[in-house]
Enzyme design. Sequence first.
Site, short mmCIF file in Angstrom:
data_model
loop_
_atom_site.label_atom_id
_atom_site.label_comp_id
_atom_site.label_asym_id
_atom_site.label_seq_id
_atom_site.Cartn_x
_atom_site.Cartn_y
_atom_site.Cartn_z
N HIS A 240 0.86 -1.18 0.00
CA HIS A 240 0.00 0.00 0.00
C HIS A 240 0.90 1.22 0.00
CE1 HIS A 240 -3.06 2.88 1.10
NE2 HIS A 240 -3.98 1.96 0.96
N ARG A 261 -6.32 9.90 -1.13
CA ARG A 261 -5.88 10.17 -2.50
C ARG A 261 -7.07 10.27 -3.44
NH1 ARG A 261 -3.16 5.86 -4.35
NH2 ARG A 261 -3.57 4.70 -2.45
#
Lengths: 575, 232
Positions: A240, A261
């Site tokens: 990740h 994000r």
Amino acid sequence: MDGDWDDLRCDILILGGGGAGLMAALHAYDTDPRLDIVVVAKGLVGKSGCTRLVQGGFNAALDPRDSPELHFRDTLAGGQFLNDQDLAWTLVTEAPEIVRKLEAKIGCFFDRREDGQIHQKAFAGQSFDRTVHRGDLTGIEITSRLHDQLFARSMRILDETRAVELIHDRAGGRIAGALLLRQQTGTFVLARARVVLLATGGGPRMYTYSAPSLEKAGDGYAMAYRAGCDLIDMEMMQFHPTGLLAGASRLSGMVLEEGLRGAGAWLLNAQGERFMARYDPVRMERATRDVVARASYQEIMAGRGTPAGGVLLDASHLGAGFVARHFPGMVARCAEVGFDLTREPVEVVPTAHFHMGGVRIDVDCRTALPGLLVAGEDAGGVHGANRLGGNGVAESCVFGARAGRTAAQLCAVLAAVEPDAREAEQARDAALAPLRRDRGESPVRIRRELERVMWQHVGLVRDAAGLARALAAIEELEERAAGTAAPPGARWNLTWQQALDVRSLLLAARLTAAAASYRRESRGSHARSDFPERDDAHWLVHIHQAAGRAPWTEPVRLTRLRPSDLEARPAAAPQ
Amino acid sequence: MIFRVKRFDPTCDRRPSWRAYTVDVRPKMSVLDGLFWILEHADSTLSFRYSCRAGMCGSCAMVVNGREALACRLRLAHVAAPVHVEPLRSLPVIKDLVVDMTPFFEKYRAVDPFYRAEDPAVTGPAAAPAVVRPESRELVDLQLGCISCGACYSACPVVALNPEFLGPAALNRAYVLSADEREPAAGDRAAAILGDGGVHACHAVGNCVAACPVGINPLLSIQLLRKGATDR
């Protein structure tokens, strides 16, 4: 201790108390309430494991403008066509019904839009905003409500119980049960079951930075491999992109969720550049996890990282109020270690997060071994070479439910058979070895060395020489692990448990490194600096590993979609 | 930094005893990190419970310097030395800092903590998710995220004195369900909520509010349940 065991008999033995295990338990019970079901959790049921840690949410095509077909295309584009298409199709077509069940039957409450319908947010690699969530701590709501439902049903729960080994019947043709170790008492249980479901979750904690909960150790992979299952795609390890960097704290590696994000947060290097412009100028920070994580890693390796060895996740331009409202869990987590996520950049590092590989299963979660089902992260194939954010908990719940139904149906046709006592004795003696040894190395030291080796050589960018070094180092560590010692006293002996964890971690690590060394191309999460291109002509194959034979490949069956279909119409258009 | 940890193995010790360890503290370490340091460097026999290490699972609740906390979320920089670490109160000790959570979950179970659909079988088809306006959930949403860590239960003086009292977490769950406009078949929980161990046993001390690591106000839930009972 003498190592005797208690006998336990049941119809269905579920190893794992996370999302897959609990969904399976509820579905098996509601298929036939007369079944005797036992749920075994390494920690406290419903509280340990990784479904609990889900932050972002659950992908499902609920909106009339979205469709399972689009979800499927995104999933295959994200997985770079290494997905088992039957499994991926099952995931996307059943996810909507499972979300409805979680809401209307199990009582989860997911966030709503202003008009009262379920809110779905943006996640990376998706052509539609389809991630169902509960704030930024979705897994707590899902596992807590699943756990609540256990109280409405009659089944046995074994908390804080480690699955040590799957045990065959005497003829060796099928799985007849499992040897368990109860941590609270330090005593063994030999469970006999018509059907065993392996749902312990993957848990790549064999890296310097990793995200899963601390008790995870790849136990499921290790047990399945030793029992004779086929494991596929073990080289496919997802990092990740945004693991929190928190100094010497074990909080380091914990994920800051992808929705940040999705909402527009930036990734910056130490010089303040939005470096994704160099790696994926179209999708930028919303590129898939494999792409973003590798870009961060390359920035760090090129000397453009922070002094602590990370990059920066900056959400401050979204507005302090917006960030605080939408990501309260992430804000609190950052604040604890001295970062104000609402107003300043936070230091992050790629973190080992999810193992796409696992046991080969069919759509009903059956394996090559009769009597053994596998669901959740222990299974391989759904996500191919890279998992999309939001597809993990969807997999656990969809396939957990299927496994529960399959298990209930199998109970009607599978007679209970006696587990092989000699096999159980051997498993017990191997587990007891560290406890019976007066002197020996600490498992913790071996673990730290393994983490370093994996991070360095089997991490985000790999090559033949590094992988060979890693395999040699793992072999040496395995020898040393055979000589670890734990202090006497079997009850709640954490050092002994750590020694058993290291055994699983080493095997999972070896399978990962061996498959990574075998795949001489780059695809999704697996990047080889010596073979930097994706090579569909030769490597559209699953790498299989099974005990007692050399790795082999089998072609990916492109039953629904071929790579050329996506070129005609790209999957995840930037938003 | 000095850690003083309450050690107890009920199978062989007559009573608990405090043991001191000097922990090599580095920046950003939590109480849980300190316990791991002891396990790995000073005493390989120490027992404690953990899982997520990020405040989500509620496994590592304990009493630190007299107050309930999640060991993983409490940074050592914010704790006065010496750090006194002991297990949760009002629950039997299994070993050292590990308590038996069974009484906590037995009482939780007493309020029927599960959502009840009209047809509860998960194998049947599910209805479409209910249309729920966010504003109608404003209060209940604040009370929803319980991680069943047991901190409120440990901090509650009524739990300590009255073995019947269900405690803050169980009653908070009962409130959340009573306020869930989606649940079609509510009602069976009244006996538990209004019985001897229910909301009327609460003395409104409010320790639960201060103890909750995720910001829930169980006292408010109890008061709302009481008010609902009077209104009815």
